[in-house]
Design a protein around this motif. Structure first.
Motif, PDB file in Angstrom:
ATOM      1  N   GLN A 157      34.767 -11.361 -11.370  1.00  0.00           N
ATOM      2  CA  GLN A 157      34.495 -10.504 -12.526  1.00  0.00           C
ATOM      3  C   GLN A 157      33.635  -9.341 -12.062  1.00  0.00           C
ATOM      4  OE1 GLN A 157      32.843 -13.703 -15.174  1.00  0.00           O
ATOM      5  NE2 GLN A 157      33.932 -12.479 -16.713  1.00  0.00           N
ATOM      6  N   GLU A 158      33.980  -8.146 -12.494  1.00  0.00           N
ATOM      7  CA  GLU A 158      33.232  -6.965 -12.070  1.00  0.00           C
ATOM      8  C   GLU A 158      31.894  -6.858 -12.788  1.00  0.00           C
ATOM      9  OE1 GLU A 158      32.389  -3.984  -9.613  1.00  0.00           O
ATOM     10  OE2 GLU A 158      34.193  -5.207  -9.504  1.00  0.00           O
ATOM     11  N   LYS A 159      31.848  -7.231 -14.073  1.00  0.00           N
ATOM     12  CA  LYS A 159      30.618  -7.084 -14.852  1.00  0.00           C
ATOM     13  C   LYS A 159      30.329  -8.349 -15.645  1.00  0.00           C
ATOM     14  CE  LYS A 159      30.261  -2.124 -15.429  1.00  0.00           C
ATOM     15  NZ  LYS A 159      30.012  -1.053 -16.379  1.00  0.00           N
ATOM     16  N   ALA A 160      30.035  -9.427 -14.959  1.00  0.00           N
ATOM     17  CA  ALA A 160      29.646 -10.671 -15.620  1.00  0.00           C
ATOM     18  C   ALA A 160      28.194 -10.549 -16.073  1.00  0.00           C
ATOM     19  CB  ALA A 160      29.818 -11.846 -14.680  1.00  0.00           C
ATOM     20  N   LYS A 161      27.902 -11.035 -17.253  1.00  0.00           N
ATOM     21  CA  LYS A 161      26.545 -10.966 -17.798  1.00  0.00           C
ATOM     22  C   LYS A 161      25.692 -12.070 -17.160  1.00  0.00           C
ATOM     23  CE  LYS A 161      24.013 -11.244 -22.100  1.00  0.00           C
ATOM     24  NZ  LYS A 161      24.082 -11.680 -23.505  1.00  0.00           N
ATOM     25  N   VAL A 162      24.682 -11.651 -16.388  1.00  0.00           N
ATOM     26  CA  VAL A 162      23.824 -12.588 -15.658  1.00  0.00           C
ATOM     27  C   VAL A 162      22.404 -12.539 -16.227  1.00  0.00           C
ATOM     28  CG1 VAL A 162      22.741 -13.056 -13.422  1.00  0.00           C
ATOM     29  CG2 VAL A 162      25.153 -12.420 -13.528  1.00  0.00           C
ATOM     30  N   ASN A 163      21.863 -13.717 -16.486  1.00  0.00           N
ATOM     31  CA  ASN A 163      20.450 -13.879 -16.833  1.00  0.00           C
ATOM     32  C   ASN A 163      19.859 -14.806 -15.779  1.00  0.00           C
ATOM     33  OD1 ASN A 163      21.829 -13.060 -19.245  1.00  0.00           O
ATOM     34  ND2 ASN A 163      20.010 -13.580 -20.397  1.00  0.00           N
ATOM     35  N   LEU A 164      18.865 -14.319 -15.058  1.00  0.00           N
ATOM     36  CA  LEU A 164      18.255 -15.083 -13.978  1.00  0.00           C
ATOM     37  C   LEU A 164      16.756 -15.148 -14.212  1.00  0.00           C
ATOM     38  CD1 LEU A 164      18.632 -16.514 -11.246  1.00  0.00           C
ATOM     39  CD2 LEU A 164      18.425 -14.278 -10.156  1.00  0.00           C
ATOM     40  N   GLN A 165      16.217 -16.363 -14.269  1.00  0.00           N
ATOM     41  CA  GLN A 165      14.810 -16.539 -14.594  1.00  0.00           C
ATOM     42  C   GLN A 165      13.992 -16.941 -13.371  1.00  0.00           C
ATOM     43  OE1 GLN A 165      14.775 -19.406 -17.771  1.00  0.00           O
ATOM     44  NE2 GLN A 165      15.396 -17.884 -19.282  1.00  0.00           N
ATOM     45  N   PHE A 166      12.772 -16.429 -13.337  1.00  0.00           N
ATOM     46  CA  PHE A 166      11.799 -16.755 -12.300  1.00  0.00           C
ATOM     47  C   PHE A 166      10.547 -17.263 -13.002  1.00  0.00           C
ATOM     48  CE2 PHE A 166      14.463 -13.313 -10.825  1.00  0.00           C
ATOM     49  CZ  PHE A 166      14.875 -13.752  -9.573  1.00  0.00           C
ATOM     50  N   ILE A 167      10.084 -18.452 -12.623  1.00  0.00           N
ATOM     51  CA  ILE A 167       8.879 -19.038 -13.204  1.00  0.00           C
ATOM     52  C   ILE A 167       7.723 -18.697 -12.273  1.00  0.00           C
ATOM     53  CG2 ILE A 167       7.773 -21.169 -13.954  1.00  0.00           C
ATOM     54  CD1 ILE A 167      10.776 -22.238 -14.179  1.00  0.00           C
ATOM     55  N   VAL A 168       6.747 -17.952 -12.806  1.00  0.00           N
ATOM     56  CA  VAL A 168       5.656 -17.411 -12.000  1.00  0.00           C
ATOM     57  C   VAL A 168       4.371 -18.188 -12.270  1.00  0.00           C
ATOM     58  CG1 VAL A 168       4.361 -15.312 -11.433  1.00  0.00           C
ATOM     59  CG2 VAL A 168       6.728 -15.134 -12.223  1.00  0.00           C
ATOM     60  N   GLU A 169       3.644 -18.499 -11.200  1.00  0.00           N
ATOM     61  CA  GLU A 169       2.338 -19.144 -11.344  1.00  0.00           C
ATOM     62  C   GLU A 169       1.403 -18.214 -12.113  1.00  0.00           C
ATOM     63  OE1 GLU A 169       1.538 -22.229 -10.358  1.00  0.00           O
ATOM     64  OE2 GLU A 169       3.568 -22.495  -9.577  1.00  0.00           O
ATOM     65  N   LYS A 170       0.535 -18.798 -12.916  1.00  0.00           N
ATOM     66  CA  LYS A 170      -0.365 -18.009 -13.757  1.00  0.00           C
ATOM     67  C   LYS A 170      -1.234 -17.051 -12.938  1.00  0.00           C
ATOM     68  CE  LYS A 170      -3.686 -18.378 -17.479  1.00  0.00           C
ATOM     69  NZ  LYS A 170      -4.435 -19.241 -18.373  1.00  0.00           N
ATOM     70  N   ASP A 171      -1.666 -17.498 -11.755  1.00  0.00           N
ATOM     71  CA  ASP A 171      -2.539 -16.668 -10.923  1.00  0.00           C
ATOM     72  C   ASP A 171      -1.748 -15.782  -9.944  1.00  0.00           C
ATOM     73  OD1 ASP A 171      -1.608 -18.609  -9.226  1.00  0.00           O
ATOM     74  OD2 ASP A 171      -3.575 -19.251  -8.530  1.00  0.00           O
ATOM     75  N   LEU A 172      -0.434 -15.682 -10.152  1.00  0.00           N
ATOM     76  CA  LEU A 172       0.451 -14.856  -9.321  1.00  0.00           C
ATOM     77  C   LEU A 172       0.424 -15.285  -7.855  1.00  0.00           C
ATOM     78  CD1 LEU A 172      -0.333 -11.343 -10.855  1.00  0.00           C
ATOM     79  CD2 LEU A 172       1.568 -12.861 -11.424  1.00  0.00           C
ATOM     80  N   SER A 173       0.282 -16.586  -7.622  1.00  0.00           N
ATOM     81  CA  SER A 173       0.224 -17.078  -6.242  1.00  0.00           C
ATOM     82  C   SER A 173       1.584 -17.556  -5.733  1.00  0.00           C
ATOM     83  CB  SER A 173      -0.789 -18.223  -6.147  1.00  0.00           C
ATOM     84  OG  SER A 173      -0.366 -19.304  -6.968  1.00  0.00           O
ATOM     85  N   GLY A 174       2.566 -17.605  -6.595  1.00  0.00           N
ATOM     86  CA  GLY A 174       3.884 -18.049  -6.175  1.00  0.00           C
ATOM     87  C   GLY A 174       4.844 -18.065  -7.352  1.00  0.00           C
TER      88      GLY A 174
END
Length: 136
Positions: A85-102
């Motif tokens: 598919q040329e334009k598939a709708k993608v939602n990608l989530q990143f879970i971030v540590e509260k202190d931005l350490s990872g």
């Protein structure tokens, strides 16, 4: 000095409680979380996530939200070439540590359907590969 009436106290206490709740649960725009994820590199790649995903997908958007479990989530939304598919709708989530350490990569939706972790990782590897080829 005048005595404070009970009526005044009855106004001060609820207002104080409201201010405390607002302070504790105030909305956060999450700019620092979005910037942290955008600057992070894809695993095994020297290209940061912002450059990689924005270069691979169209109509990209980055948003931040907190879950009910108080997790800090940055979500990438875009129209990407996936599975022919040329334009598939993608939602990608990143879970971030509260202190931005990872961070860790969370769920991925493709046209509203949740993908397996293998499919998600395959997509990220394809994005990294395309960006490594495009880099001089």
């Amino acid at each position: 000095m005048q005595n404070i009436s009970y009526r005044t106290v009855l106004w001060i206490i609820p207002l104080s409680i409201l201010l405390i709740f607002w302070y504790m649960y105030r909305p956060s725009d999450g700019d620092e979380y979005i910037a942290y994820i955008q600057a992070a590199s894809l695993e095994g790649s020297s290209v940061n996530l912002e450059k990689a995903l924005n270069g691979y997908c169209k109509d990209e958007e980055w948003i931040f939200f907190k879950t009910n479990n108080r997790q800090h989530v940055v979500e990438f939304k875009g129209a990407c070439p996936v599975n022919g598919q040329e334009k598939a709708k993608v939602n990608l989530q990143f879970i971030v540590e509260k202190d931005l350490s990872g961070y860790k990569v969370g769920a991925m939706l493709l046209d509203g359907e949740q993908q397996t972790s293998e499919q998600r990782d395959s997509f990220l590897q394809e994005v990294a590969r395309k960006n490594e080829v495009a880099a001089p």
